[in-house]
Design a protein around this motif. Structure first.
Motif, PDB file in Angstrom:
ATOM      1  N   ASP A 234       1.040  -1.192  -0.016  1.00 13.63           N
ATOM      2  CA  ASP A 234       0.109   0.028   0.105  1.00 13.63           C
ATOM      3  C   ASP A 234       0.976   1.250  -0.064  1.00 13.63           C
ATOM      4  N   ASN A 235       2.137   1.073   0.213  1.00 13.95           N
ATOM      5  CA  ASN A 235       2.984   2.407   0.200  1.00 13.95           C
ATOM      6  C   ASN A 235       4.280   2.031  -0.582  1.00 13.95           C
TER       7      ASN A 235
ATOM      8  N   SER B  33       6.798   3.403  -1.638  1.00 13.79           N
ATOM      9  CA  SER B  33       8.032   4.048  -1.300  1.00 13.79           C
ATOM     10  C   SER B  33       8.788   3.518  -0.328  1.00 13.79           C
TER      11      SER B  33
ATOM     12  N   ARG C 233      13.594  -1.933   3.491  1.00 14.77           N
ATOM     13  CA  ARG C 233      12.232  -1.008   2.834  1.00 14.77           C
ATOM     14  C   ARG C 233      12.985  -0.918   1.341  1.00 14.77           C
TER      15      ARG C 233
ATOM     16  N   ARG D  74      11.884   0.842  -2.291  1.00 13.28           N
ATOM     17  CA  ARG D  74      10.842   1.543  -3.375  1.00 13.28           C
ATOM     18  C   ARG D  74      10.607   0.844  -4.468  1.00 13.28           C
TER      19      ARG D  74
ATOM     20  N   GLY E  58       4.869   4.465  -7.449  1.00 16.80           N
ATOM     21  CA  GLY E  58       6.131   4.711  -6.732  1.00 16.80           C
ATOM     22  C   GLY E  58       7.331   5.197  -7.348  1.00 16.80           C
TER      23      GLY E  58
END
Length: 159
Positions: A70-71, A73, A123, A125, A156
């Motif tokens: 959902d994100n 980035s 994490r 991107r 993204g």
């Protein structure tokens, strides 16, 4: 009530409206080109360079990535070696590749026998919905590989 401009289309959601010019909507549907486009040659090169002449095996490497991001980035990725780590055989290196990103090599992690384990959380991107690959090279020369498809909920990579 004011009528929308004839060359603009409106998006309405939860009582809010956003008017976008027709050219922006057309660009949103067009395939990526230029420096933000996927680079399949760089992806293949990174895979071949890491694997070398080894035959990758699927067992022994765990890749934990959400199926729906959902994100885009900051997509959480966890990579872990599930094989026993010994003084004779340990994980020397793990790489994570995002197949359809402009720069597919997302991260490279190096380990020593003293680490006692080979796992990391990062994490990423992601430029678009794609497959994330993880590869690990053991001291014995064995290469482990796994992958997971990720659906990106929004655009993204700053696009």
């Amino acid at each position: 009530m004011r009528q929308p401009h004839p060359t603009r289309r409106s998006l309405v959601a939860a009582g809010a409206a956003l008017a976008l010019p027709g050219t922006v909507l057309a660009q949103a549907k067009a395939p990526l080109v230029g420096p933000l486009a996927p680079n399949p040659q760089a992806f293949r090169q990174a895979m071949e360079q890491f694997i070398g002449k080894a035959r990758p095996q699927a067992d022994g490497l765990l890749l934990d990535v959400p199926v729906l991001a959902d994100n885009p980035s900051g997509v959480p990725v966890k990579v872990k070696i599930t094989l026993p780590i010994t003084e004779q055989d340990w994980c020397e290196e793990i790489i994570v590749l995002a197949e359809l990103n402009p720069s597919p090599l997302a991260c490279r992690l190096q380990f020593t026998a003293a680490a006692g384990t080979a796992e990391a959380s990062v994490r990423l991107r992601l430029a678009q919905s794609q497959t994330v690959h993880a590869l690990a090279r053991m001291k014995s020369g064995k290469v482990l590989a796994t992958k997971q498809a990720v659906t990106v909920a929004a655009s993204g990579c700053g696009m």
